[in-house]
Design a protein around this motif. Structure first.
Motif, PDB file in Angstrom:
ATOM      1  N   LEU A 155       0.835  -1.211   0.000  1.00 42.03           N
ATOM      2  CA  LEU A 155       0.000   0.000   0.000  1.00 42.03           C
ATOM      3  C   LEU A 155       0.863   1.252   0.000  1.00 42.03           C
ATOM      4  O   LEU A 155       0.541   2.241  -0.666  1.00 42.03           O
ATOM      5  CB  LEU A 155      -0.935  -0.013   1.208  1.00 42.03           C
ATOM      6  N   ALA A 156       1.994   1.195   0.740  1.00 40.89           N
ATOM      7  CA  ALA A 156       2.889   2.356   0.752  1.00 40.89           C
ATOM      8  C   ALA A 156       3.435   2.617  -0.647  1.00 40.89           C
ATOM      9  O   ALA A 156       3.504   3.770  -1.095  1.00 40.89           O
ATOM     10  CB  ALA A 156       4.026   2.124   1.742  1.00 40.89           C
ATOM     11  N   LEU A 157       3.801   1.543  -1.358  1.00 40.19           N
ATOM     12  CA  LEU A 157       4.283   1.699  -2.737  1.00 40.19           C
ATOM     13  C   LEU A 157       3.188   2.279  -3.617  1.00 40.19           C
ATOM     14  O   LEU A 157       3.446   3.161  -4.445  1.00 40.19           O
ATOM     15  CB  LEU A 157       4.739   0.345  -3.283  1.00 40.19           C
ATOM     16  N   ALA A 158       1.939   1.806  -3.423  1.00 35.45           N
ATOM     17  CA  ALA A 158       0.829   2.329  -4.225  1.00 35.45           C
ATOM     18  C   ALA A 158       0.632   3.817  -3.962  1.00 35.45           C
ATOM     19  O   ALA A 158       0.382   4.593  -4.897  1.00 35.45           O
ATOM     20  CB  ALA A 158      -0.448   1.555  -3.911  1.00 35.45           C
ATOM     21  N   ILE A 159       0.787   4.219  -2.683  1.00 38.21           N
ATOM     22  CA  ILE A 159       0.649   5.647  -2.360  1.00 38.21           C
ATOM     23  C   ILE A 159       1.724   6.460  -3.075  1.00 38.21           C
ATOM     24  O   ILE A 159       1.459   7.512  -3.656  1.00 38.21           O
ATOM     25  CB  ILE A 159       0.724   5.848  -0.830  1.00 38.21           C
TER      26      ILE A 159
END
Lengths: 131, 275
Positions: free
Chosen positions: A106-110
């Motif tokens: 999710l951090a990468l997606a953000i």
């Protein structure tokens, strides 16, 4: 007919995990949105966790916590009375690790959203090709 | 792409279902998985470690290395989220808003300026929405009991289902519940970012340090029976105590990392109101 029912009863659990796993794989391959891909990855992981836990099952056995008295009296322990503890151990850690990897995904997606202002894969690829 | 994906998925699924013909039947006591290693664990755990919960004993003792590196993986995931969102994605703060709690008046403070800290004002975001009083009160009442239960799950992991991972996740969930029911600033006030980072490193350190202590006392890494001379108990009980120490380390690491990941991801590293 009796044979067929026996096969279904003996193997239907594997079919459920394979169906779940393929739903996850399909989402990871086909879906365009990165968050949907991450959800697919989690469904895939859940299918594997279910599969492992089901291999630990034993007919007529109980949970892998040994019966013990307070007086330190040791009961005779038969392996057939307790389900296999090993898959439970492996999946116990895998569940927590899957939550941690979900956080990283999710951090990468953000980060990707901040950079490209979209989470759709084709739009991101088009923006990369333009440069 | 959709059709290609469907073909790949269906053929893989068909192959896997074909492979289940050779798999052992559901709950078969004679399946290969239950024949080789698991009888040893089931029959010998009590005399080797004096821990009735076999899962705990296998997790922290027989497979101690595995669990140590799983804890390290969780710690690294926390650090990765921190670096991705907090260091590489830092935005300069603009003007900030403060709300007077009693009257509801909002004031705008210019960039760089600060109002003196007081209980009358709370910092808010532009998309601030008031929180529901019922939810806030209920969560405030529930959180201490959730944390108490988490400590029970960690401490009683030897005799009942539980242990460091489960208890740590429940502890982390209690703080995340605070962040959801109030806002992220409230939970960060209770547990600062530095505390999260330090605790998740401390948990891994407790685990690896226990292993190294065994090494220093003359036995193999993570062979807790070496702790017998330090704890003044017999080697079998020392294994049980070693497992407890290690589980506490796992619990601390998991709790801190869950909170750390949540607060980074839910506020995209800005540590504002969060969700």
């Amino acid at each position: 007919m009796g044979d067929l029912i026996e096969i279904v009863v003996a193997k239907y659990n594997y079919w459920i995990y394979i169906t779940l796993m393929m739903i996850g794989l399909y989402a990871m391959i086909v879906k365009n949105n990165l968050v949907k891909k991450i959800v697919g990855m989690n469904i895939f992981q859940t299918a594997i966790i279910l599969y492992y836990v089901s291999t630990g099952a034993k007919r007529g056995a109980t949970i892998p916590i040994l019966e013990h008295g307070h007086d330190g009296h040791a009961h005779v322990i038969h392996a057939a009375d307790y389900i296999n503890p090993l898959p439970h151990v492996l999946m116990l850690t895998a569940i927590v690790v899957s939550v941690a990897t979900l956080g990283v995904a999710l951090a990468l997606a953000i980060r990707i959203y901040h950079r490209y202002n979209t989470l759709e894969e084709d739009e991101i690829l088009a923006q990369i090709r333009e440069k | 792409m959709t059709i290609l994906g469907l073909i790949i998925v269906l053929s893989t699924g068909a192959l896997l279902i074909y492979a289940t013909v050779d798999f052992p039947a559901w709950a078969d006591p004679a399946s290969p998985a239950s024949l080789h290693l698991s009888p040893h664990f089931i029959e010998r755990t009590m005399e080797e470690t004096s821990v009735p919960n076999i899962v705990t004993a296998v997790l922290a003792d027989y497979r101690g290395y595995d669990t140590m590196y799983e804890t390290t993986v969780i710690f690294s995931a926390g650090v990765a989220c921190f670096i991705l969102l907090r260091i590489l994605l830092r935005e300069e703060p603009g003007e900030s808003l403060y709300r007077h709690v009693l009257t509801g008046v909002t004031i705008r403070v210019k960039e760089g300026a600060k109002i003196p800290p007081s209980a009358d004002f709370e910092r808010i975001d532009t998309l601030w929405a008031p929180h529901d009083l019922i939810i806030k009160t209920m969560c405030r009442l529930l959180i201490p009991f959730i944390q108490l239960f988490a400590l029970y799950v960690i401490a009683h992991g030897h005799h009942s289902p539980g242990g460091g991972f489960q208890g740590g996740v429940i502890l982390g969930a209690s703080i995340i519940l605070l962040a959801i029911s109030h806002d992220l600033r409230t939970s960060v006030q209770r547990m600062r970012e530095k505390v999260d980072a330090l605790l998740s490193a401390t948990g891994v350190f407790i685990y690896a340090g226990t292993g190294a202590l065994c090494l220093l006392l003359g036995l193999n890494f993570l062979d807790y029976s070496a702790l017998a001379s330090v704890l003044h108990v017999d080697p079998v009980t020392a294994r049980s105590h070693g497992i407890l120490i290690v589980e506490i380390g796992v619990g601390i690491a998991v709790m801190a990392t869950m909170i750390w990941i949540y607060s980074n991801v839910s506020s995209t590293g800005k540590y504002d109101e969060g969700l």
